[in-house]
Design a protein around this motif. Structure first.
Motif, PDB file in Angstrom:
ATOM      1  N   LEU A 154     116.232 103.194   4.672  1.00 54.25           N
ATOM      2  CA  LEU A 154     115.690 104.282   3.983  1.00 54.25           C
ATOM      3  C   LEU A 154     116.514 105.638   4.143  1.00 54.25           C
ATOM      4  N   HIS A 155     117.807 105.454   4.444  1.00 48.45           N
ATOM      5  CA  HIS A 155     118.574 106.708   4.605  1.00 48.45           C
ATOM      6  C   HIS A 155     118.252 107.801   3.664  1.00 48.45           C
ATOM      7  N   PRO A 156     118.197 108.971   4.115  1.00 49.16           N
ATOM      8  CA  PRO A 156     118.775 109.610   5.552  1.00 49.16           C
ATOM      9  C   PRO A 156     117.588 109.708   6.278  1.00 49.16           C
ATOM     10  N   TYR A 157     116.394 108.857   6.139  1.00 46.08           N
ATOM     11  CA  TYR A 157     115.460 109.076   7.063  1.00 46.08           C
ATOM     12  C   TYR A 157     115.313 108.341   8.142  1.00 46.08           C
ATOM     13  N   ARG A 158     114.874 108.936   9.492  1.00 46.01           N
ATOM     14  CA  ARG A 158     114.854 108.223  10.794  1.00 46.01           C
ATOM     15  C   ARG A 158     113.572 108.236  11.501  1.00 46.01           C
ATOM     16  N   ALA A 159     112.606 109.353  11.165  1.00 44.04           N
ATOM     17  CA  ALA A 159     111.510 109.442  11.677  1.00 44.04           C
ATOM     18  C   ALA A 159     110.218 109.607  10.643  1.00 44.04           C
ATOM     19  N   PHE A 160     109.087 108.735  10.759  1.00 45.16           N
ATOM     20  CA  PHE A 160     107.983 108.575   9.901  1.00 45.16           C
ATOM     21  C   PHE A 160     106.681 108.891  10.537  1.00 45.16           C
ATOM     22  N   ALA A 161     105.787 109.373   9.590  1.00 44.30           N
ATOM     23  CA  ALA A 161     104.587 109.650   9.982  1.00 44.30           C
ATOM     24  C   ALA A 161     103.668 108.601   9.135  1.00 44.30           C
ATOM     25  N   ILE A 162     102.931 107.703   9.553  1.00 42.50           N
ATOM     26  CA  ILE A 162     102.052 106.645   9.054  1.00 42.50           C
ATOM     27  C   ILE A 162     100.556 107.060   8.980  1.00 42.50           C
ATOM     28  N   ASP A 163     100.014 107.316   7.858  1.00 37.75           N
ATOM     29  CA  ASP A 163      98.871 107.857   7.649  1.00 37.75           C
ATOM     30  C   ASP A 163      98.007 106.529   7.268  1.00 37.75           C
ATOM     31  N   LYS A 164      97.322 105.977   8.311  1.00 39.93           N
ATOM     32  CA  LYS A 164      96.527 104.567   8.491  1.00 39.93           C
ATOM     33  C   LYS A 164      95.381 104.864   7.641  1.00 39.93           C
ATOM     34  N   TRP A 165      95.025 105.916   7.118  1.00 41.52           N
ATOM     35  CA  TRP A 165      93.792 106.097   6.192  1.00 41.52           C
ATOM     36  C   TRP A 165      93.931 105.898   4.888  1.00 41.52           C
ATOM     37  N   ASP A 166      95.324 106.217   4.561  1.00 42.96           N
ATOM     38  CA  ASP A 166      95.749 106.222   2.943  1.00 42.96           C
ATOM     39  C   ASP A 166      96.143 104.739   2.602  1.00 42.96           C
ATOM     40  N   GLN A 167      95.370 103.988   2.186  1.00 37.80           N
ATOM     41  CA  GLN A 167      95.517 102.690   1.731  1.00 37.80           C
ATOM     42  C   GLN A 167      95.618 102.617   0.273  1.00 37.80           C
ATOM     43  N   GLU A 168      95.818 103.546  -0.456  1.00 38.63           N
ATOM     44  CA  GLU A 168      95.917 103.672  -1.959  1.00 38.63           C
ATOM     45  C   GLU A 168      97.450 103.500  -2.107  1.00 38.63           C
ATOM     46  N   VAL A 169      97.832 102.579  -2.847  1.00 38.17           N
ATOM     47  CA  VAL A 169      99.452 102.296  -2.891  1.00 38.17           C
ATOM     48  C   VAL A 169      99.806 102.444  -4.327  1.00 38.17           C
ATOM     49  N   GLN A 170     100.894 103.171  -4.495  1.00 37.11           N
ATOM     50  CA  GLN A 170     101.519 103.262  -5.537  1.00 37.11           C
ATOM     51  C   GLN A 170     103.048 103.102  -5.721  1.00 37.11           C
ATOM     52  N   ILE A 171     103.492 102.751  -6.773  1.00 40.95           N
ATOM     53  CA  ILE A 171     105.026 102.536  -7.066  1.00 40.95           C
ATOM     54  C   ILE A 171     105.819 103.485  -6.453  1.00 40.95           C
ATOM     55  N   GLY A 172     106.598 103.478  -5.804  1.00 38.10           N
ATOM     56  CA  GLY A 172     107.511 104.657  -5.108  1.00 38.10           C
ATOM     57  C   GLY A 172     107.249 105.056  -3.917  1.00 38.10           C
TER      58      GLY A 172
END
Length: 173
Positions: free
Chosen positions: A50-68
């Motif tokens: 997932l270049h150029p990204y290295r650090a991520f915040a994971i929103d555990k409450w957001d379960q609504e999935v969209q393309i993209g």
């Protein structure tokens, strides 16, 4: 001139302690909320998918999935590179109702060419044709993609299920 200065009296200890307790409670509540909702991940791979990204915040409450969306999910039957339960982040490129075909290293979604870039030798020396597949994605199924040509993603292990999803992931840097 000194007589003209107003001498400020110190605040009583009791009033100060009440303010301190209130401020501490607000900070503790904010931290509890943040830590219960968000998790953080860091991609230490040399070839980041997932270049150029290295650090991520994971929103555990957001379960609504969209393309993209970038999703964090638990690996399941994704050996040899991911062990069961390992947290993985990829991008959703197809979902319920989509038909995904992988032919000779090329990915087609609903009959339209979308992605190429399989490693030429396939995975661990297997021919690319061994990964040819047609998937009709059902409810709660997602096809995940990493943008590096060497990414180990749904082209190799198929769709993930809704039960594996941790939450939407936001790239930080």
């Amino acid at each position: 001139m000194l007589k003209d200065k107003i001498i400020k009296q110190k605040e009583p200890w009791g009033k100060f302690l009440i303010k301190l307790v209130i401020a501490s409670l607000v900070m503790a509540a904010t931290a509890t909320y943040g830590l219960s909702r968000y998790d953080f991940g860091f991609d230490s791979q040399v070839n980041r998918c997932l270049h150029p990204y290295r650090a991520f915040a994971i929103d555990k409450w957001d379960q609504e999935v969209q393309i993209g969306d970038y999703l964090a999910f638990h690996a399941q039957n994704m050996g040899p590179f991911f062990h069961d339960g390992q947290v993985v982040v990829k991008q959703v490129v197809a979902a319920e109702g989509d038909v995904v075909e992988v032919r000779a290293g090329q990915v087609f979604i609903n009959g339209v060419f979308k992605y190429g870039g399989f490693q030429e030798s396939g995975l661990q020396g297997q021919p690319l044709s061994s990964f040819d597949v047609t998937l009709d994605l059902g409810p709660g199924e997602y096809y995940m993609y990493g943008w590096h040509p060497l990414s180990y993603d749904s082209r190799y292990w198929g769709a993930i299920s809704e039960s594996q999803v941790i939450g939407e992931t936001h790239a930080l840097f």
